[in-house]
Design a protein around this motif. Structure first.
Motif, PDB file in Angstrom:
ATOM      1  N   LEU A   1      -3.622  32.491  41.593  1.00 40.23           N
ATOM      2  CA  LEU A   1      -2.824  31.352  41.998  1.00 40.23           C
ATOM      3  C   LEU A   1      -1.410  31.747  42.565  1.00 40.23           C
ATOM      4  O   LEU A   1      -0.234  31.388  42.066  1.00 40.23           O
ATOM      5  CB  LEU A   1      -2.607  30.417  40.788  1.00 40.23           C
TER       6      LEU A   1
ATOM      7  N   GLY B   1      -9.240  32.420  29.813  1.00 42.55           N
ATOM      8  CA  GLY B   1      -8.860  31.643  31.374  1.00 42.55           C
ATOM      9  C   GLY B   1     -10.148  30.494  31.415  1.00 42.55           C
ATOM     10  O   GLY B   1      -9.406  29.603  32.090  1.00 42.55           O
ATOM     11  N   GLU B   2     -11.220  30.535  31.154  1.00 42.23           N
ATOM     12  CA  GLU B   2     -12.000  29.403  31.300  1.00 42.23           C
ATOM     13  C   GLU B   2     -11.518  28.215  30.683  1.00 42.23           C
ATOM     14  O   GLU B   2     -11.799  26.956  31.191  1.00 42.23           O
ATOM     15  CB  GLU B   2     -13.482  29.654  31.118  1.00 42.23           C
TER      16      GLU B   2
ATOM     17  N   TYR C   1      -8.440  27.331  30.136  1.00 39.12           N
ATOM     18  CA  TYR C   1      -7.318  26.885  30.821  1.00 39.12           C
ATOM     19  C   TYR C   1      -7.650  26.458  32.461  1.00 39.12           C
ATOM     20  O   TYR C   1      -7.023  25.266  32.794  1.00 39.12           O
ATOM     21  CB  TYR C   1      -6.256  28.144  31.332  1.00 39.12           C
ATOM     22  N   LEU C   2      -8.636  26.943  32.855  1.00 41.33           N
ATOM     23  CA  LEU C   2      -9.149  26.314  34.286  1.00 41.33           C
ATOM     24  C   LEU C   2      -9.996  25.024  34.121  1.00 41.33           C
ATOM     25  O   LEU C   2      -9.676  24.182  34.801  1.00 41.33           O
ATOM     26  CB  LEU C   2     -10.040  27.610  34.665  1.00 41.33           C
ATOM     27  N   ASN C   3     -10.865  25.235  33.210  1.00 39.77           N
ATOM     28  CA  ASN C   3     -11.908  24.034  33.307  1.00 39.77           C
ATOM     29  C   ASN C   3     -11.488  22.887  32.317  1.00 39.77           C
ATOM     30  O   ASN C   3     -12.149  21.954  32.711  1.00 39.77           O
ATOM     31  CB  ASN C   3     -13.249  24.806  32.789  1.00 39.77           C
TER      32      ASN C   3
ATOM     33  N   ASP D   1      -6.856  22.231  33.185  1.00 41.55           N
ATOM     34  CA  ASP D   1      -6.365  21.979  34.672  1.00 41.55           C
ATOM     35  C   ASP D   1      -5.071  22.725  34.667  1.00 41.55           C
ATOM     36  O   ASP D   1      -4.025  22.194  35.290  1.00 41.55           O
ATOM     37  CB  ASP D   1      -6.256  20.469  34.910  1.00 41.55           C
TER      38      ASP D   1
ATOM     39  N   PRO E   1      -4.180  25.379  36.701  1.00 39.01           N
ATOM     40  CA  PRO E   1      -3.331  25.596  38.061  1.00 39.01           C
ATOM     41  C   PRO E   1      -2.695  24.292  38.430  1.00 39.01           C
ATOM     42  O   PRO E   1      -1.865  24.674  39.173  1.00 39.01           O
ATOM     43  CB  PRO E   1      -4.631  25.855  38.762  1.00 39.01           C
TER      44      PRO E   1
ATOM     45  N   CYS F   1      -0.440  33.841  38.952  1.00 36.50           N
ATOM     46  CA  CYS F   1      -1.485  33.546  37.969  1.00 36.50           C
ATOM     47  C   CYS F   1      -2.700  33.986  38.207  1.00 36.50           C
ATOM     48  O   CYS F   1      -3.522  33.856  39.019  1.00 36.50           O
ATOM     49  CB  CYS F   1      -1.452  32.158  37.445  1.00 36.50           C
TER      50      CYS F   1
ATOM     51  N   PHE G   1      -6.307  33.901  35.789  1.00 31.30           N
ATOM     52  CA  PHE G   1      -7.027  33.515  34.609  1.00 31.30           C
ATOM     53  C   PHE G   1      -8.377  34.514  34.169  1.00 31.30           C
ATOM     54  O   PHE G   1      -9.132  34.588  34.977  1.00 31.30           O
ATOM     55  CB  PHE G   1      -7.525  32.077  34.815  1.00 31.30           C
TER      56      PHE G   1
ATOM     57  N   SER H   1     -11.510  35.698  31.918  1.00 35.24           N
ATOM     58  CA  SER H   1     -12.329  34.912  30.972  1.00 35.24           C
ATOM     59  C   SER H   1     -12.754  35.896  30.335  1.00 35.24           C
ATOM     60  O   SER H   1     -12.895  37.064  30.303  1.00 35.24           O
ATOM     61  CB  SER H   1     -13.435  34.217  31.623  1.00 35.24           C
TER      62      SER H   1
END
Length: 214
Positions: free
Chosen positions: A1, A16-17, A19-21, A24, A26, A43, A45, A47
């Motif tokens: 990112l 990381g999954e 924080y990403l999925n 949100d 990012p 950044c 992420f 997993s």
């Protein structure tokens, strides 16, 4: 990112999954950068492979801390062109919140900012709190959060049957107090709720503002 503006700081998010999925992250980070609430940051992420590996890698693991500091971070530096060796952020939640604190303590000159959301400091009868004196005194910044309803003493966690002997909120509180006595800059956020993604997402902007602003 990577942001469009040149960055000098890297943020590594374990689990990381989530924080990403689910959080949100990012989009949250982009908004903070665009409004100049935080300085630009690149950044990554990271997993976990599966539940068993997560229990192994995120429980004060030296090999995993080494992997993040000696393999993952240099890879990000090569890809992004960031040459700065220190001042970076590491973040995690629950078990990875424990590992994020452990990694920052193990590499204090690399990770000077650590986010631990509902960290599992109960692990092995508060192993990290009991062994904290073995680490150098820290001048880093640490954000710890935990919910008033985060208990769990007497629980056994699948898939590796990790035994939780004390409540989650007690473990976080004990570690936070111990780290303050070691010279670290600590922010303790106690929210009204349980072990829940929604609370972690809600506090993320405030946590990043506090950790990343000079």
């Amino acid at each position: 990112l990577p942001s469009e503006t040149k960055t000098s700081r890297i943020g590594i998010f374990l689990d990381g999954e989530y924080y990403l999925n689910q959080m949100d992250a990012p989009a949250i980070i982009h908004r903070l950068i665009e409004t100049e609430a935080i300085p630009p940051i690149t950044c990554l992420f990271v997993s976990h492979r599966d539940g068993e590996a997560r229990h192994h890698d995120y429980t004060c693991s030296d090999p995993y801390a080494d992997y993040i500091a000696k393999d993952v971070l240099p890879w990000v530096q090569r890809k992004s062109g960031i040459a700065v060796s220190g001042g970076h952020l590491i973040a995690g939640l629950s078990l990875s919140g424990l590992q994020s604190a452990y990694t920052a303590l193990s590499y204090p000159h690399i990770f000077t900012r650590a986010l631990s959301q509902s960290g599992s400091f109960w692990w092995e009868n508060e192993w990290l709190t009991r062994h904290l004196r073995e680490f150098p005194e820290s001048s880093g910044k640490y954000w710890f959060s935990v919910g008033t309803k985060e208990k769990g003493a007497g629980s056994c966690h699948a898939p590796t049957d990790l035994m939780q002997e004390i409540d989650q909120d007690v473990g976080v509180g004990n570690f936070t107090d111990a780290l303050k006595q070691r010279g670290a800059k600590v922010y303790s956020h106690i929210f009204n709720g349980g072990h829940d993604i929604g609370h972690w997402q809600e506090e993320l902007p405030d946590a990043l503002r506090w950790l990343l602003k000079q």
